[in-house]
Design a protein around this motif. Sequence first.
Motif, PDB file in Angstrom:
ATOM      1  N   ILE A1254       0.436 -73.903  73.057  1.00  0.00           N
ATOM      2  CA  ILE A1254      -0.867 -73.248  73.141  1.00  0.00           C
ATOM      3  C   ILE A1254      -0.654 -71.976  73.932  1.00  0.00           C
ATOM      4  N   ASP A1255      -0.938 -70.838  73.324  1.00  0.00           N
ATOM      5  CA  ASP A1255      -0.705 -69.546  73.971  1.00  0.00           C
ATOM      6  C   ASP A1255       0.695 -69.472  74.578  1.00  0.00           C
ATOM      7  N   GLY A1256       1.658 -69.913  73.827  1.00  0.00           N
ATOM      8  CA  GLY A1256       3.036 -69.774  74.269  1.00  0.00           C
ATOM      9  C   GLY A1256       3.483 -70.788  75.302  1.00  0.00           C
ATOM     10  N   VAL A1257       2.596 -71.696  75.729  1.00  0.00           N
ATOM     11  CA  VAL A1257       3.021 -72.721  76.679  1.00  0.00           C
ATOM     12  C   VAL A1257       3.259 -74.014  75.909  1.00  0.00           C
ATOM     13  N   LYS A1258       4.446 -74.606  76.060  1.00  0.00           N
ATOM     14  CA  LYS A1258       4.702 -75.881  75.385  1.00  0.00           C
ATOM     15  C   LYS A1258       3.924 -76.957  76.125  1.00  0.00           C
ATOM     16  N   ILE A1259       3.029 -77.641  75.413  1.00  0.00           N
ATOM     17  CA  ILE A1259       2.166 -78.562  76.152  1.00  0.00           C
ATOM     18  C   ILE A1259       2.924 -79.783  76.643  1.00  0.00           C
ATOM     19  N   SER A1260       4.111 -80.046  76.073  1.00  0.00           N
ATOM     20  CA  SER A1260       4.822 -81.255  76.506  1.00  0.00           C
ATOM     21  C   SER A1260       5.426 -81.074  77.890  1.00  0.00           C
TER      22      SER A1260
END
Length: 1433
Positions: A1254-1260
Motif C-alpha cells: 500500500i503506497d509502496g509499503v509492504k504490509i507484511s
Amino acid sequence: MLLATFLIQYERLHGVQSSGVLFIFWFLSVLCAIVPFRSKILKASSQDSVPDKLRFTSFYFYFGLILLELILCCLNEKPPLFSNVVTDPNPCPETTAGFLSTVTFWWFTSLAIKGYKMPLEAKDLWSLNQRDSSKTMVPKLLKEWEKEQTKVKSSEQNLTTKATYAKQQPSATNHVSGGAAEGKTSPEEVEVLLSNQKAAPHQPSFLRALIKAFGPYFLIGSGFKLLQDSITFVNPQLLRMLISFTKQEDAPVWWGYTLAFLMFFTAILQTLILHRHFQYCFVTGMNVRTALIGAIYRKSLVITNAAKRSSTVGEIVNLMSVDAQRFMDLTTFLNMLWSAPLQIMLALYFLWQNLGPSVLAGVAVMIMLIPFNAVIAMKTRTYQVEQMQHKDARIKLMNEILNGIKVLKLYAWENSFKEKVLAIRQKELIVLRKTAYLGALSTMAWTSAPFLVALTTFAVFVTVDEKNVLDAEKAFVSLSLFNILRFPLNMLPQVISSLVQASVSLKRIQNFLSHDELDPDSVDRKTSSELAVSVVNGKFTWAKEDEPVLDNINVMVPQGSLVAVVGHVGCGKSSLISALLGDMEKVEGEVSVRGSVAYVPQQAWIQNATLRDNILFGKSFNESKYRRVLDACALTPDLEVLPGGDMTEIGEKGINLSGGQRQRVSLARALYSDAEVYLLDDPLSAVDAHVSKHIFDNLIGPEGLLKGKTRVLVTHGISFLPQVDNIVVMVEGRVSEMGSYQELLKQNGAFAEFLRNYALEDIVEEDEATDELIDDELFPDDVLSNHHTDMVDNEPTVNEAKKNFMRQISILSGDSENFRCRSVRRQSQKKHQEAQEKKKPQEVQKLIQAETAETGRVKTKVFLEYAKAVGLVLSVIICLLYGCQSAAAIGANIWLSQWTSDSLTNQTKENVNMRVGVYAALGITQGVLILVNCLLCRAYCMLRAAKLTHCNMLQGVLRAPQAFFESTPTGRLLNRFSKDVDAIDSHIPDNIDIWMRTFWYTLNVLLICSALTPMFLIVIAPLMVFYWWVQRFYVATSRQLKRLESVSRSPIYSHFSETITGSSVIRAYGRHTAFVLMSDMKVDENQKSYYPGIVSNRWLGVRIEFIGNCIVLFAALFAVLGKATLSPGLVGLSVSYALQVTMSLNWMVRMTSDLENNIVAVERVKEYSETKTEAPWEVEEKKPPPEWPMQGNVEFNEYSVRYREGLDLVLRNITLSVKGGEKIGIVGRTGAGKSSMTLCLFRLLEAAGGEITIDGVKISEIGLHDLRSKLTIIPQEPVLFSGTLRMNLDPFEKYSDDDVWKALEHSHLHKFVSNQPAKLDLECSEGGENLSVGQRQLVCLARALLRKTRILVLDEATAAIDLETDDLIQSTIRTQFEDCTVFTIAHRLNTIMDYTRVLVLDKGQIAEFDTPTNLISKRGIFYGMAKDAGLAQ
C-alpha cells in the motif's frame, strides 16, 4: 431368637436382600458370647474336668452357629424372583448392595479400582438413581413453588379488595403475573395501607417451596447427625478412664485392653454414622441443584422481554452455575446450625464436671470471639457481593469481546478493551485483597481459639485455689473436649457466611422465578374466523413502563394469502412479527393467529447440532419431503461442499456457516415444519440477489412450495412486491397504508413515492421476458395493468430463472467455497469433538486420556509454575513458617504434659507462674506466626500470582489469530475466564493454606507418638502404606470424575444460553417441552458423574478414618503395655493427639485431591496464555510514517492465501494494482474468495505467497495495529458492544464530540440519537439489542466516517437495510469517501454499476477486471450476473 426367625422370613417375603437389623442383632449376640466363651475355657483349664458337659458343649455349638449366622449376614442374597426386571444397561450397584457394603460404601470399590487402572470415561459411569433424576426432582419443586405462588395471589386479591384506592390494572396486559408483578403495579398507596395491617408478604417464598420439597429426606440425615454428636463425647470419657488406669498400680490388664478396644469401636461407629449423614446431605444438595437448574431453565423460556432485559444471559447462566452451587454447598453444612450449639453445650457440661467453674473463663473468651468472627463474616460477605458484581461485569465484557473479536481485530481496538477488562480486574483484586486481610484475622482467631480457651481455663483453675492441682487426667480430658469444641466453633461462622451467601442467591433465584411471564393467551390461537392472522386496535410495547412501539395496528390477513410488510429501518416491522408471536406486551387490542406457526427471525438462530437436526427441529425424517425442502432453499449445492453433508456438525451460533447459509437453514426449518402460518422476518436480506430470487420463486412466492399457506413477509426487496397479495406499509410504529400493489400505487401515498424512487430498475428484474415493458418504463400505471396480462407469459420466466440458477449452481459446486468451507468445517468438527464429547465417545476417550497422561508428571511442573508466579524464595519461606507455627503448637502441649507431671512430685505450687507463662508464650507465638503467614501468603503472594496469570491469559487470547477463535467455542474461553480464574483467585490459596497446616500437624502427631512409644513405628509403616494406597486410588478416580463432571457441565450452560437466544423461535414452533427434556438430560448426564464423586469422598472418608481409628487403638494399646514406664501426662498427650489425627488425615487427602483438581486451572489458564500469537502489533523499526497512506494505491503481487496450514489456497496468484481514489467493486459467486480478499488486506489471513503493498509499503512487514488502524472496514455483520454509543464509535476517545455528531449526521443517525434523552451516552445493551439491525449497520458506518482513512472496505454492509437507507449510505460513501480507495463486496449489483472498475473473482482467481460497461459488452461472467439481476439485456 424367635423374633429373629420371624424377621428373617418376613424380610424374605418382602424381597429385602440384606437386613441391617439382623446384622446388628447377630453382631451383638457374638460380642456378648465372647465373654462366657473365654471364661468357660479358663475355668475348664483351671479345673481338671468340666462339671456340666451338656451345657458346655451346647454353648460352643451355639457360639459356632451365631458366628456362622454373622458371616452369612455379611453376604448378600440374590434378588427375589418377583422383583422388577432391570432394564438399565449400567445400574448403580448401590440399590442392590448389602447392609455392610452400604454402610462402608464398599460397593464403590469396583469403580475406584477401574478408575485407578485406566482413566474413567463417561460410559463407565453408573446410571443415575431414578429418585435423583430431573424427571422426579424438578416437578417436585415446581409443584411446591406453584402452591406458594397461588397462595400469595389469593392473599393479594383479598388485600387489593381492602385497599380501596389501589389503581385498577389495565385488564389486557400481556402478562401472567409471576407473583412479583402484581405487587409492582398497585402503587405505593397500597403499600402504605398494608404496612399498618401487617399484610401477607408480597413475594411467594421460594425457601418454603424448597423446604417442602426436600426437607423430609434431609431430616433423616439430621437424625444421623444427632446420633453422631452424642457418640463424639464418649471418647473423652474413655480417655479419662484410660489415664486413671495408668495411674493405678493394681488395675487388671484386661480392663486396659477393653478400654482401648472400646475407644476403637466408638470411633468406628462414629465414622460410619457421620458418613451416612454426609451422604444424605450431599444427595439433598445434588437434588436441589437439579431442581433449581430445571426450574430456572423452564422459567427462562417464558419470561417477558422486559424481564429478559433486566437479567442478561450471563446473569441467568450465573444463577444456574454459581447460585445453584451455593445451595449445594450449604446443604452439606446446614445441620451444623443446630449441631454446633449442641456440641458446644455438651462439651461445656463435661468440662464443668472436670474443672468446675473455671470453665467460665474459657467460655468468656469464646463468647468474645463470636462477635469478632461475626463482624468478619459480615464484612467478608459484603466484599463477596462486590466481587461477584465485578466478576459479572468482567465476564459480560469478555463475552462481548469474544463475540465481537473479529471487529476488534479489524479496527485494532484490542488495547482499549484490554484496558477495560484490566480495570475491572483491578477492582476485583482490591476486593480480594481486603477479603484476604479479613481471612487472615479470622484464621488466626479460630486457630488460636481452642488454645486461648485452654490457657485461660487452666490459668484460672490453678490460680483460683491453692488446692486445685492440674493433673494429667484433668488436663488432657479437657484438651480433648476443647478440641471437640474447636470444630463447631470453626464451622459456625462458615455456616453463617455460607447461609448468608445462599440467602443472597435465594433472593436472586426467587426474583428470577417471580419475573413476569409471557401470557400464553395474549395471542388467540383458537379463532374460527376465516382470517388467518388478525390484529384489531393493537397497541404493543416491549416493557410495561416503556412507550408503546406499535400503536393502533389493524392488520387482516386472509387464509392462504401472502402479505408483505415494508417500511424504513426501525419503523417496527420486526416488532409486528414479535407481536404476532406473542413476544411483546399487549397493552390493548386483540391478536389472533389461526393454526400452527413457523417463524424465521431476522438473524437466523442456529443450534449447535447437525445441519439435518437444525432443519428437522424435532420432526420425524421424511426423505422426499426433506429433499424438496433443501432444493427450494437452495441448500443442495451447499451440502456437496460441507464435509459431512447434512450430518455436518454446526458450531455454536452457526459459526461455520456463512450468513446466507444460516438464513437458508432457518428457512428450511420453517418449511419442513409444515405449519399453517409463516412469519418471515426479512429472510432474504442475507442472501445474494439470484439466490433470493430462487427462494422467492420456489418457496415464498405465488408459485412456491408455500402457496396456499398464510405468509407474512417482512422485506426490503421491492422486486418481489408486485407478486404479493397485500402490502402493509409501516411508518414509525403505525400502519400507514395497506392494500394490494396497484391500490397503493393508485392512492399515490408514501408507498408510491417510495417506489418511484427505487422501483423502476427493480421491476425490470422481475419481467425481463416482457420486452414491451421497456418502452412503458416511464408509465408505472401501465406497467401495472400489463402486469396482469403478463402473468401468463411470466411462467417461462420462472423456468428461465431456474435455468440460470442451475447454471450458477454448476459454477458453485466447482467453486473455491469448497476449500474454504471444508477448511472451516474441519476445524469446527475438531472443536465439536471436544465440545460435544457425548456425541463421539471414541473422541472423548482420546481427549481425556491425553489429559490424564500428563497428570502425574505435569503436577510438579504446574506447581512449579504456580510457585514461580508466587515467587520461589517466598514459597520456601512460607513453607518454613507453616512448620514453625505447627512446632509452636506442639511445644505448648508437650510443656503441658510436663506441667501435669509436676502433680506427681508435688512441686505444683512453686512453678505455677513459670508454667503458665511459658505455655502462654508458646501459644501466642503460634497465633502471631499464623497471622504473618496468612498475610504474606494470601494477601500478597497468591494475589500477585492471580493477577499475573489472568493478565497473561488475557494478553494471550487477545493476541491470538482469528483462526483460534473460529476453532474454540466462546463457552470454553469464558469458562477459563470465570471458573479457572476464580479457582486461582480464591480456591487454590485456601487449599494450599489448609493443606500445609494439616500436613505439618499430621507429621508432628506421628513424631510425638513414635517418640513416646517407639513400638508405634512398627504400626505406622503398614498404616501409611494402606493410607498411601487408598489415597492413590481415590485421587486417580476422583480427579477423573471431577474432569468428567466439568466436561459434562459446560453443555448444560451452552445449551442454556443457546435456548435463551432462540427462545422466541422455540416458542413459535412449540418445541418448549422438547427443549426442557434436552436440558434435563444434560443435567442428569452431569449429575451422573457428580454422584460417584460424592460417594468417592464418603468411601475415602470411611477408609481413612479407619486408619485414624487404628492409630488411636495402637496408641492406647501401647500406653497399656508401657504402663510401667510412661507418666500419665505422656499417655494423655499421645492418645489425645491420636484422637485428633483422624480429622487431619482425612483433610489432607481431601485437600491433596482438591489441590490437584484446582491446580489444573493454572495449567488451563497457562495453556491459553501461550497460544500461538498473530504477528506483532507494532514493529518499531518498520513503523510507517504517521500520515501513510497518502494516495491509497493498493497493489497485489502474485498474491496467494490459504485459511490454515495444509489447506488449499483460497486466492491464487492474484496480481492487480489499484490507484488511489479508485472505487472497486468485487463480485463473484458465493465463496469465490471475495471476503478473503478483504481479510488479506487486514492480515487476518497471512499470505501464503506474494505480497500486498500500500503506497509502496509492504504490509507484511509493519505491525498489525499500524496497518489496521489505517484501514477502515464496514463489516457484514454489525457488532456493537454494551456501553455508551459514544464508546462504540470511539473507544479510545480520540475525537471531539463535534466530530462524533458530524459522523452521526452523515450516517443519518443524527435524528435518532438527538431524540434520545441520553444523546451520545445512549446505553447500548448487550450486542446492541436495543437498536434495530439497520440502525446497528448505520452505527458501523458512523465508525468508518469517524476514522476517515484513505482505504475503505465495504463488506456488503447494505444487506439488512431498506433501499432508501441503502441509497443514503451509498451516496454518503460517494461524497464522504470521494478521494479514498473503496473496495466494495457487492451482492446488489446496482450499487457498483457506477464504480471505476469491477473485479470478478472465480475460484480464487481473477476472472475479469475492467470497467462495468466494458465487462457487460464482453459478455462474460459479469454479464451473466447482471442479466440475472436485470441490469443488462
